[in-house]
Design a protein around this motif. Structure first.
Motif, mmCIF file in Angstrom:
data_model
loop_
_atom_site.group_PDB
_atom_site.id
_atom_site.type_symbol
_atom_site.label_atom_id
_atom_site.label_comp_id
_atom_site.label_asym_id
_atom_site.label_seq_id
_atom_site.Cartn_x
_atom_site.Cartn_y
_atom_site.Cartn_z
ATOM 1 N N PRO A 1 -2.884 32.670 118.176
ATOM 2 C CA PRO A 1 -1.768 32.162 118.978
ATOM 3 C C PRO A 1 -1.117 33.252 119.822
ATOM 4 O O PRO A 1 -0.969 34.396 119.378
ATOM 5 C CB PRO A 1 -0.799 31.613 117.929
ATOM 6 N N LEU A 2 -0.765 32.889 121.041
ATOM 7 C CA LEU A 2 -0.030 33.764 121.949
ATOM 8 C C LEU A 2 1.443 33.388 121.939
ATOM 9 O O LEU A 2 1.835 32.332 121.432
ATOM 10 C CB LEU A 2 -0.592 33.633 123.367
ATOM 11 N N GLU A 3 2.265 34.231 122.511
ATOM 12 C CA GLU A 3 3.706 33.951 122.587
ATOM 13 C C GLU A 3 4.000 33.150 123.859
ATOM 14 O O GLU A 3 4.785 33.535 124.720
ATOM 15 C CB GLU A 3 4.510 35.245 122.519
ATOM 16 N N LYS A 4 3.305 32.034 123.945
ATOM 17 C CA LYS A 4 3.433 31.105 125.060
ATOM 18 C C LYS A 4 3.324 29.692 124.502
ATOM 19 O O LYS A 4 2.469 29.421 123.659
ATOM 20 C CB LYS A 4 2.331 31.321 126.105
ATOM 21 N N SER A 5 4.174 28.800 124.973
ATOM 22 C CA SER A 5 4.122 27.417 124.513
ATOM 23 C C SER A 5 4.536 26.504 125.657
ATOM 24 O O SER A 5 5.049 26.951 126.680
ATOM 25 C CB SER A 5 5.058 27.208 123.315
ATOM 26 N N PHE A 6 4.310 25.206 125.470
ATOM 27 C CA PHE A 6 4.757 24.244 126.468
ATOM 28 C C PHE A 6 4.767 22.849 125.863
ATOM 29 O O PHE A 6 4.088 22.564 124.871
ATOM 30 C CB PHE A 6 3.875 24.255 127.730
ATOM 31 N N GLY A 7 5.569 21.990 126.441
ATOM 32 C CA GLY A 7 5.539 20.578 126.125
ATOM 33 C C GLY A 7 4.749 19.849 127.193
ATOM 34 O O GLY A 7 4.864 20.159 128.388
ATOM 35 N N LEU A 8 3.948 18.904 126.766
ATOM 36 C CA LEU A 8 3.198 18.053 127.690
ATOM 37 C C LEU A 8 3.526 16.612 127.347
ATOM 38 O O LEU A 8 3.306 16.180 126.214
ATOM 39 C CB LEU A 8 1.690 18.285 127.550
ATOM 40 N N SER A 9 4.062 15.869 128.301
ATOM 41 C CA SER A 9 4.388 14.482 128.008
ATOM 42 C C SER A 9 4.031 13.564 129.164
ATOM 43 O O SER A 9 4.032 13.963 130.331
ATOM 44 C CB SER A 9 5.859 14.324 127.625
ATOM 45 N N PHE A 10 3.726 12.327 128.788
ATOM 46 C CA PHE A 10 3.431 11.246 129.723
ATOM 47 C C PHE A 10 4.558 10.220 129.625
ATOM 48 O O PHE A 10 4.957 9.839 128.519
ATOM 49 C CB PHE A 10 2.103 10.568 129.377
ATOM 50 N N TRP A 11 5.034 9.744 130.776
ATOM 51 C CA TRP A 11 6.194 8.855 130.827
ATOM 52 C C TRP A 11 5.884 7.611 131.657
ATOM 53 O O TRP A 11 5.089 7.657 132.599
ATOM 54 C CB TRP A 11 7.383 9.570 131.458
ATOM 55 N N ARG A 12 6.564 6.524 131.313
ATOM 56 C CA ARG A 12 6.427 5.299 132.093
ATOM 57 C C ARG A 12 6.826 5.532 133.540
ATOM 58 O O ARG A 12 6.230 4.942 134.462
ATOM 59 C CB ARG A 12 7.295 4.184 131.495
ATOM 60 N N SER A 13 7.811 6.385 133.774
ATOM 61 C CA SER A 13 8.264 6.626 135.144
ATOM 62 C C SER A 13 8.997 7.946 135.227
ATOM 63 O O SER A 13 9.477 8.488 134.217
ATOM 64 C CB SER A 13 9.203 5.503 135.608
#
Length: 351
Positions: free
Chosen positions: A273-285
């Motif tokens: 693991p690196l000291e990098k992260s992110f959220g990935l999300s899909f939305w209706r709109s």
């Protein structure tokens, strides 16, 4: 200071921005810039799903094989290796790849080494899950934002250039204002997600169709360069609040229009693991995403924590933050899942 919307993508506005022309943001930010010849990009999420320590070696080998395939002719211009554990306890390792043109992506995808492997019945008999989530937004349908003018992430790496200091950021509604399509289109969703094909044995190989103006966001941070007070602020105060918001979207997001959320960690080539992260999300709109960002307690806490963070450091950050947001047409989406559990990605709430 300039607009986040590149000159060649500007057009006469029929919808107004949420700022006045003399607005000055409190700190600088930049957008990635693509050459005028770039009309559409491809963002590919190639996942391997497993459960339990006994399967980790096979999952890592499968991810490594996907990553090797990126070295074939017409492979992506950039890719990331990532990992997260979902709410059902499954490990998900994802190779995320970016192309600045759909044509080489299509050629790469059709090569026997790639296509034969994906279509093989062997994928059904490995006790692993696989998925491909491919989105290919036109350049008028997405935006990027970075707090540094270099070391871009995600699609920014393959776009080829950077803007100057931009005006449309650090206010509610700036995300929408940075999308070129917003000049003339409210980007209202229509239609619904649907399972459009699956093998006779339910849950084995499933294709999902997205709908018009489905929204997608990748929002990340890197804290590797932080030291002293800044590192303490991020690790002890900011990250726990961020994690709480990500877990809310993962577990309860369907009720507010979030189809899927993953809080992911970058890996190096050896899987560390690196000291990098992110959220990935899909939305209706995009509007659903905006409502969560502007008013839901979980994101208000994230935003408030970030503002306290930057003010405590007098806006002099070593933390790198960014995001990319796409509002997708129906024909810009392709989702396929093999042996995945029913809450995986765009299957969530359908299967």
């Amino acid at each position: 200071m300039e607009s986040a919307i590149a000159e060649h993508l500007k057009c006469p506005r029929t919808r107004h921005r949420r700022i006045e022309d003399d607005y000055v943001p409190p700190y600088p930010a930049w957008s990635a810039r693509a050459a005028g010849a770039v009309s559409q990009v491809v963002m590919g999420y190639f996942g391997v799903q497993s459960r339990g320590a006994a399967m980790q070696g096979r999952a890592c080998a499968a991810l490594a094989g996907i990553a090797r395939s990126f070295g074939l002719t017409d492979g992506p211009g950039h890719h990331d290796l990532t990992h997260f554990v979902d709410a059902d306890g499954f490990d998900n390792m994802i190779a995320i790849a970016y192309w600045n043109d759909p044509a080489p992506f299509a050629r790469w995808c059709a090569t026997p080494e790639v296509d034969d492997w994906w279509q093989s019945d062997q994928r059904l008999d490995e006790d692993l899950g696989y998925f491909r989530e491919i989105v290919s937004p036109r350049v008028a349908h997405y935006e990027t934002l970075f707090n540094t003018p270099d070391r871009f992430e995600g699609v920014g790496v393959v776009m080829g250039g950077a803007s100057g200091d931009i005006q449309e950021h650090a206010y509610w509604g700036s995300m929408r204002d940075r999308i070129p399509l917003s000049q003339t289109d409210a980007m209202v969703p229509s239609g619904v997600r649907a399972i459009v094909a699956q093998t006779a044995q339910a849950g084995r190989r499933v294709r999902v169709a997205g709908h018009e103006h489905l929204a997608m966001i990748r929002s990340g941070q890197e804290w590797a360069d932080t030291r002293g007070q800044e590192r303490t602020l991020y690790v002890d105060e900011m990250e726990p609040v961020l994690r709480e918001g990500m877990e809310f979207l993962r577990d309860q997001g369907l009720g507010i229009g979030c189809y899927s959320n993953r809080y992911m960690r970058h890996l190096d080539a050896a899987g560390a693991p690196l000291e990098k992260s992110f959220g990935l999300s899909f939305w209706r709109s995009l509007a659903d995403l905006e409502r969560w960002a502007e008013s839901h307690p979980t994101h208000v806490a994230i935003f408030g924590g970030f503002m306290r963070y930057v003010q405590a450091l007098n806006f002099q950050l070593q933390l790198r933050v960014y995001h990319e947001v796409s509002v997708l047409k129906t024909d810009e989406q392709s989702y396929e899942y093999v042996n995945c559990h029913p809450r995986t990605g765009l299957l969530n709430g359908l299967a």
